[in-house]
Design an enzyme around this catalytic site. Structure first.
Site, PDB file in Angstrom:
ATOM      1  N   ARG A 153      -6.713  -7.626 -10.004  1.00 13.84           N
ATOM      2  CA  ARG A 153      -7.377  -8.904 -10.316  1.00 13.84           C
ATOM      3  C   ARG A 153      -8.850  -8.632 -10.552  1.00 13.84           C
ATOM      4  NH1 ARG A 153     -10.246  -8.988  -5.521  1.00 13.84           N
ATOM      5  NH2 ARG A 153      -9.077  -8.220  -3.741  1.00 13.84           N
ATOM      6  N   LYS A 184       0.803  -1.218   0.000  1.00 12.50           N
ATOM      7  CA  LYS A 184       0.000   0.000   0.000  1.00 12.50           C
ATOM      8  C   LYS A 184       0.843   1.279   0.000  1.00 12.50           C
ATOM      9  CE  LYS A 184      -3.801  -2.159   2.599  1.00 12.50           C
ATOM     10  NZ  LYS A 184      -4.833  -2.482   1.634  1.00 12.50           N
ATOM     11  N   HIS A 219     -14.498  -3.720   7.987  1.00 10.97           N
ATOM     12  CA  HIS A 219     -13.743  -3.376   6.785  1.00 10.97           C
ATOM     13  C   HIS A 219     -13.900  -4.394   5.667  1.00 10.97           C
ATOM     14  CE1 HIS A 219     -12.067  -0.202   9.126  1.00 10.97           C
ATOM     15  NE2 HIS A 219     -11.448  -1.024   9.951  1.00 10.97           N
ATOM     16  N   GLU A 252      -2.863   6.696   7.996  1.00  5.13           N
ATOM     17  CA  GLU A 252      -3.731   7.541   7.178  1.00  5.13           C
ATOM     18  C   GLU A 252      -4.647   8.347   8.071  1.00  5.13           C
ATOM     19  OE1 GLU A 252      -6.012   5.246   4.359  1.00  5.13           O
ATOM     20  OE2 GLU A 252      -4.239   4.841   3.144  1.00  5.13           O
TER      21      GLU A 252
HETATM   22  P1  ADP Z   1     -12.645  -7.682  -2.467  1.00  2.00           P
HETATM   23  O1  ADP Z   1     -12.595  -6.210  -2.435  1.00  2.00           O
HETATM   24  O2  ADP Z   1     -12.754  -8.229  -3.861  1.00  2.00           O
HETATM   25  O3  ADP Z   1     -13.577  -8.285  -1.512  1.00  2.00           O
HETATM   26  P2  ADP Z   1     -10.579  -8.575  -0.685  1.00  2.00           P
HETATM   27  O4  ADP Z   1      -9.173  -8.129  -0.683  1.00  2.00           O
HETATM   28  O5  ADP Z   1     -11.397  -8.235   0.482  1.00  2.00           O
HETATM   29  O6  ADP Z   1     -11.193  -8.054  -2.024  1.00  2.00           O
HETATM   30  O7  ADP Z   1     -10.578 -10.154  -0.849  1.00  2.00           O
HETATM   31  C1  ADP Z   1     -11.089 -10.844  -1.965  1.00  2.00           C
HETATM   32  C2  ADP Z   1     -11.257 -12.274  -1.579  1.00  2.00           C
HETATM   33  O8  ADP Z   1      -9.996 -12.859  -1.505  1.00  2.00           O
HETATM   34  C3  ADP Z   1     -11.930 -12.441  -0.235  1.00  2.00           C
HETATM   35  O9  ADP Z   1     -13.275 -12.774  -0.383  1.00  2.00           O
HETATM   36  C4  ADP Z   1     -11.172 -13.556   0.398  1.00  2.00           C
HETATM   37  O10 ADP Z   1     -11.857 -14.770   0.227  1.00  2.00           O
HETATM   38  C5  ADP Z   1      -9.920 -13.656  -0.380  1.00  2.00           C
HETATM   39  N1  ADP Z   1      -8.792 -13.210   0.407  1.00  2.00           N
HETATM   40  C6  ADP Z   1      -8.452 -11.972   0.757  1.00  2.00           C
HETATM   41  N2  ADP Z   1      -7.347 -11.952   1.483  1.00  2.00           N
HETATM   42  C7  ADP Z   1      -6.968 -13.237   1.604  1.00  2.00           C
HETATM   43  C8  ADP Z   1      -5.894 -13.893   2.251  1.00  2.00           C
HETATM   44  N3  ADP Z   1      -4.991 -13.229   2.929  1.00  2.00           N
HETATM   45  N4  ADP Z   1      -5.821 -15.230   2.158  1.00  2.00           N
HETATM   46  C9  ADP Z   1      -6.747 -15.921   1.473  1.00  2.00           C
HETATM   47  N5  ADP Z   1      -7.778 -15.357   0.850  1.00  2.00           N
HETATM   48  C10 ADP Z   1      -7.892 -14.042   0.916  1.00  2.00           C
HETATM   49  P1  ADP Z   2      -7.848  -3.928   2.279  1.00  7.28           P
HETATM   50  O1  ADP Z   2      -6.590  -4.184   1.518  1.00  7.28           O
HETATM   51  O2  ADP Z   2      -7.924  -4.710   3.525  1.00  7.28           O
HETATM   52  O3  ADP Z   2      -9.039  -4.020   1.385  1.00  7.28           O
HETATM   53  P2  ADP Z   2      -8.222  -1.027   2.210  1.00  7.28           P
HETATM   54  O4  ADP Z   2      -7.114  -0.058   2.267  1.00  7.28           O
HETATM   55  O5  ADP Z   2      -8.854  -1.232   0.890  1.00  7.28           O
HETATM   56  O6  ADP Z   2      -7.694  -2.413   2.775  1.00  7.28           O
HETATM   57  O7  ADP Z   2      -9.315  -0.607   3.278  1.00  7.28           O
HETATM   58  C1  ADP Z   2     -10.403  -1.452   3.598  1.00  7.28           C
HETATM   59  C2  ADP Z   2     -11.564  -0.648   4.147  1.00  7.28           C
HETATM   60  O8  ADP Z   2     -11.176   0.123   5.298  1.00  7.28           O
HETATM   61  C3  ADP Z   2     -12.119   0.385   3.199  1.00  7.28           C
HETATM   62  O9  ADP Z   2     -13.059  -0.165   2.307  1.00  7.28           O
HETATM   63  C4  ADP Z   2     -12.736   1.408   4.153  1.00  7.28           C
HETATM   64  O10 ADP Z   2     -13.970   0.963   4.606  1.00  7.28           O
HETATM   65  C5  ADP Z   2     -11.792   1.398   5.325  1.00  7.28           C
HETATM   66  N1  ADP Z   2     -10.784   2.466   5.202  1.00  7.28           N
HETATM   67  C6  ADP Z   2      -9.585   2.347   4.601  1.00  7.28           C
HETATM   68  N2  ADP Z   2      -8.888   3.499   4.668  1.00  7.28           N
HETATM   69  C7  ADP Z   2      -9.666   4.379   5.339  1.00  7.28           C
HETATM   70  C8  ADP Z   2      -9.502   5.743   5.759  1.00  7.28           C
HETATM   71  N3  ADP Z   2      -8.387   6.410   5.519  1.00  7.28           N
HETATM   72  N4  ADP Z   2     -10.509   6.326   6.431  1.00  7.28           N
HETATM   73  C9  ADP Z   2     -11.644   5.650   6.697  1.00  7.28           C
HETATM   74  N5  ADP Z   2     -11.853   4.361   6.356  1.00  7.28           N
HETATM   75  C10 ADP Z   2     -10.885   3.721   5.683  1.00  7.28           C
HETATM   76 MG    MG Z   3      -9.427  -2.896  -0.221  1.00  6.98          MG
END
Ligand code: ADP
Ligand code: ADP
Ligand code: MG
Length: 616
Positions: free
Chosen positions: A297, A116, A235, A200
């Site tokens: 992806r 990130k 989240h 952040e």
């Molecule tokens: P999206 O925004 O598409 O939901 P996520 O990053 O939350 O993306 O994850 C997508 C999918 O990938 C999730 O539903 C979960 O099943 C899988 N996933 C995410 N992180 C992991 C991880 N660390 N190990 C295995 N599966 C994961």
């Molecule tokens: P991940 O890789 O786990 O998906 P993200 O950076 O996409 O991580 O953040 C996941 C969720 O956390 C976001 O969809 C949002 O709901 C919350 N979030 C992330 N960054 C912020 C922020 N700066 N302020 C408020 N909520 C946040």
């Molecule tokens: Mg995300």
């Protein structure tokens, strides 16, 4: 166009990819672990290769086994789906080195967006607005604390390698920072093997807006508009939709242009998603939407984009991977109506969303009009504890948002999953929440409204009465009282809890030993009252069963104790969650088979509660 494709994934996404490949005349190869030997994705593919034990790290996450399976079956290409190896640049490179087509972006693009902090640096350089914060190399607690102080609270500590909503801590005051940092780093190290964090500004009234982008190998990049995924729990996305409520044309153009610029900055090829966080305290405004991360992806929620654009994104992926130009140019794409998706999980909202496993004896889910179901299971399938508990995505399309909500809600309301627990009842409540209905949802809604979104504990009186009538002749045998000629109160067991139902008119003549009551996306089992219980009986008798394999961490009662309904009996730790088991009704602890520290199997009878007033 490629002629064969191996899908390095399982569940609904493997089935989804196979469907499109089939339609395009591409031969499909599935891979599967022990637990998935009979899975739908295996049955749907033309061929399937066993790649190892149930644990993902010994099967779906082992790149060499997957590449070997492709070689063995002569598959030309590999589609990684989402999760698992989809964002693993090293795997993408090995696929290409093995002379296979990788259905995804260049490994360099994955790497650029993988962490990130590096991704944000890259975006700043490309002129894309990013969430304000600290991205520095210096990871000393003092420095991080002073950066957080300078940013101003609330702040969000994020693991640079984080994903899936893990490795994040909101901090509201300077005094809480040090503890939050320690626990965030601990989680990041154990989940991602990298304890570095960034900080952040925590955006207030946050809305999650993301843009679907697509690039090809000819240098074209387009966007397919935005999605709103603001309804989240911890989240993680729960309900997603497209377009975003309250997005005006100017703001849309601006955020979509920023997404295309972000994709261009990493020479993006294939399907990708640029995630933004918006400060929606005064609606959506272009200058209050910031880049958060890129997912390199296909996204779980891609169907809502497909529904509003009429495009098949998997087909786009396969065409692009085969070297074809994008099927459509930007000016050929437009938004038609509204689409919404709900993630149906095998989990129990009433028990803190504890994942639920077991055989899906009943899995009723119909697409209805304007509906689409993407699933990887059929009735009779086994929900194992090894993988993500998502069992289906329920997708609705409508002329407008209200119509999409109505369709989605009707499908969920009509669904029935049994005996595995599912979150359909919770989703029905979320869709009906006034803030969701009005489109003013922010990411904190579920946390704030938690209890209000809990599905009802009992079915409605009319549903209960109807079911009771069907089994009434048997309840005549115990606990049945005649009040008046055609008005009687009878005692039943509803999921093991005693309920009294007032019955009108004579009982049915065709008795059934038990009956499932399905209402509002929930299912209960209704049985005649049985006084006898005893070991070896099932949950309906007051037997306290372990909901999952796990470890007993506390026992709060002893044999012979009198307990009240809802009283804490023991605590189990399973799948990294603590789970408290309580008394289903007033009674006495007739048996106690668990002690603190004991490892227990799923469905082990931990205790037996005898209902009050019952002499066994
Ligand atoms: P999206 O925004 O598409 O939901 P996520 O990053 O939350 O993306 O994850 C997508 C999918 O990938 C999730 O539903 C979960 O099943 C899988 N996933 C995410 N992180 C992991 C991880 N660390 N190990 C295995 N599966 C994961
Ligand atoms: P991940 O890789 O786990 O998906 P993200 O950076 O996409 O991580 O953040 C996941 C969720 O956390 C976001 O969809 C949002 O709901 C919350 N979030 C992330 N960054 C912020 C922020 N700066 N302020 C408020 N909520 C946040
Ligand atoms: Mg995300």
């Amino acid at each position: 166009m490629m002629k064969s494709l191996l899908i390095a994934n399982r569940g609904e996404i493997a089935c989804r990819i196979i469907r499109t490949a089939r339609r395009m005349g591409i031969r499909t190869v599935a891979v599967y672990s022990d637990a998935d030997a009979n899975a739908l994705h295996v049955r749907s593919a033309d061929e399937a290769v066993h790649i190892g034990p149930s644990a993902a790290r010994e099967s779906y996450l082992v790149g060499e086994k997957i590449i070997a399976a492709a070689k063995q079956t002569g598959a030309e290409a590999i589609h990684p789906g989402y999760g698992f190896l989809s964002e693993n640049a090293e795997f993408a490179q090995s696929v290409m080195d093995a002379g296979l087509i990788w259905v995804g972006p260049n490994p360099a693009s994955i790497t650029a967006m993988g962490l990130k902090d590096a991704a944000k640096e890259r975006m700043i350089a490309a002129g894309v607005p990013v969430t304000p914060g600290y991205l520095g190399e210096d990871q000393s607690p003092d420095r991080l604390q002073s950066e957080a102080d300078a940013i101003g609270y609330p702040v969000l500590i994020k693991a640079v390698a984080g994903g899936g909503g893990k490795g994040m801590r909101r901090v509201d005051a300077a005094d809480d920072f040090a503890d939050a940092l320690t626990s965030c780093k601990r989680e990041a190290a154990s989940s991602f093997g990298d304890d570095r964090v960034l900080i952040e500004k925590y955006i207030l009234s946050p809305r999650h807006i993301e843009v679907q982008v697509f690039g090809d190998t000819h240098g074209n990049i387009v966007h397919l508009f935005e999605r709103d995924c603001s309804l989240q729990r911890r989240h993680q996305k729960v309900i997603e939709e497209a377009p975003a409520p309250g997005m005006d044309e100017r703001t849309r153009e601006s955020v979509c242009a920023a997404a295309v610029a972000a994709a261009k900055a990493v020479d993006y090829v294939g399907a990708g998603t640029i995630e933004f966080i918006a400060d929606a305290s005064e609606g959506l405004h272009a200058d209050r939407i910031w880049f958060m991360e890129m997912n390199t992806r296909l996204q779980v929620e891609h169907p809502v984009t497909e529904e509003i654009t009429g495009q098949d994104l998997v087909e786009w992926q396969l065409r692009v991977a085969s070297g074809e130009p994008l099927p459509k140019q930007q000016d050929e794409l437009s938004i038609n109506g509204w689409a919404m998706e709900a993630r149906l999980y095998a989990e129990d909202p009433a028990k803190g969303f504890l994942p639920s496993t077991g055989r899906l004896d009943i899995f009723h889910l119909e697409p209805g009009e304007g509906g689409r179901i993407d699933t990887g299971v059929t009735e009779g399938a086994e929900i194992s504890p090894f993988y993500d508990p998502m069992i289906a995505k329920v997708i609705a399309h409508g002329a407008d948002r209200a119509e999409a909500i109505a369709h989605l809600s009707a499908m969920l309301d009509d669904s029935a999953v049994w005996p595995v627990k599912a979150n359909a009842g919770f989703l029905v409540k979320a869709l009906a929440h006034p803030d969701f209905a009005s489109g003013t949802v922010d990411t904190g809604l579920i946390a704030r409204e938690g209890d209000a979104l809990m599905p009802p504990e009992l079915p409605s009186d009319s549903a209960l009465t109807q079911a009771a009538m069907a089994i009434v002749p048997q309840s005549l045998q115990a606990g049945f009282r005649l009040n008046a000629q055609d008005r009687r109160t009878a005692r039943f067991l509803l999921d093991g809890q005693a309920v009294e139902v007032t019955l009108h008119g004579p009982g049915a003549t065709d008795p059934a030993p038990s009956m499932l009551v399905a209402e509002g996306g929930q299912v209960w089992r209704l049985e005649p009252w049985r006084a006898e219980g005893g070991p070896g009986g099932h949950a309906g008798d007051g037997a306290i069963l372990a909901p999952m394999p796990g470890r007993v961490i506390a026992v709060d009662v002893k044999a012979g104790d009198t307990v009240a309904k809802g009283q804490k009996l023991l605590t189990l730790e399973a799948m990294k969650m603590e789970h408290t088991l309580t008394a289903p009704f007033d009674g006495t602890v007739a048996e106690l088979n668990a002690s603190a520290g004991a490892q227990v199997e799923v469905e082990a009878v931990l205790a037996l509660i005898e209902p009050q007033g019952d002499k066994a």
